[in-house]
Design an enzyme around this catalytic site. Sequence first.
Site, PDB file in Angstrom:
ATOM      1  N   CYS A  75       0.869  -1.178   0.000  1.00 56.08           N
ATOM      2  CA  CYS A  75       0.000   0.000   0.000  1.00 56.08           C
ATOM      3  C   CYS A  75       0.900   1.220   0.000  1.00 56.08           C
ATOM      4  O   CYS A  75       1.597   1.482   0.982  1.00 56.08           O
ATOM      5  CB  CYS A  75      -0.925   0.006   1.221  1.00 56.08           C
ATOM      6  SG  CYS A  75      -1.909   1.510   1.371  1.00 56.08           S
ATOM      7  N   CYS A 219      -4.888   6.075  -4.094  1.00 53.70           N
ATOM      8  CA  CYS A 219      -4.235   4.764  -4.037  1.00 53.70           C
ATOM      9  C   CYS A 219      -2.826   4.935  -4.573  1.00 53.70           C
ATOM     10  O   CYS A 219      -2.636   5.202  -5.764  1.00 53.70           O
ATOM     11  CB  CYS A 219      -5.010   3.737  -4.858  1.00 53.70           C
ATOM     12  SG  CYS A 219      -4.212   2.109  -4.929  1.00 53.70           S
TER      13      CYS A 219
END
Length: 276
Positions: A75, A219
């Site tokens: 991530c 993201c």
Amino acid sequence: MLIDFSKMHGLGNDFMVVDGVTQKVFFSNDVIKKLADRHFGIGFDQLLLVEPPYDPELDFHYRIFNADGSEVEQCGNGARCFARFVRLKGLINRDRIAVSTARGRISLQLEGENQVTVNMGVPQFEPGKIPFRAQKAEKTYLLRAQEHTVMCGVVSMGNPHCVIEVPSVADAPVETLGAIMERHERFPERVNVGFMEMVNATEIRLRVFERGVGETLACGTGACAAAVIGISQGKLKERVTVSLPGGKLTIAWKGPGQPVYMTGPAEHVFDGQIEL
């Protein structure tokens, strides 16, 4: 048992960050789901867990859990918050930090004004390493999903990404097509789905449907994946500004075999304690 945590975000992609170095913690899938609930829990897109290093040459191990309780490999926005968290909490006194993830190593560099640069590693295009069911690597793939026929690029940034170019992200069917593509049969571990609008050779707009989460405000790995796909197709230059609903990231990639660098903010919101 009381657990200390911090709430942080990177461009609105928000996290519960927990120090697993100085306190013993364990989170079951059900507990994570309850904590992630924005009405009855803390509310977050992902839970980030800081652990002692598995490799003595590194500083920490970095684990990521989605709001549905599933553990994922990487991530990017979380990596920036991870770096700022360990510095804020005094777990390290250096601005350069080396960590391991489920898919390898990444290096983090704290910059000024809450900015963090992350070496996201070398993107993987080989289908078996994504993973993606295909006989060989291609720059684009034609996929059929229910009533849709989709032209997309596919890459791993430590986690799998499918990038679809659209005329306008404002009109992109992120929730509907994103949910369909996330579970497409050719992605055995599911996939993050990016909808990319080309602005010019140095800027794109992007919305991302994250697997196990849904659409998020930002993201990091999705921004890297979109930039890499655009560069590999000859549509973008080596340094790209990615405009997401939550703000902007800068992505730099020099080409095959080279690592991707992502620079963006990491914000600390508050500290808290919760009974588990």
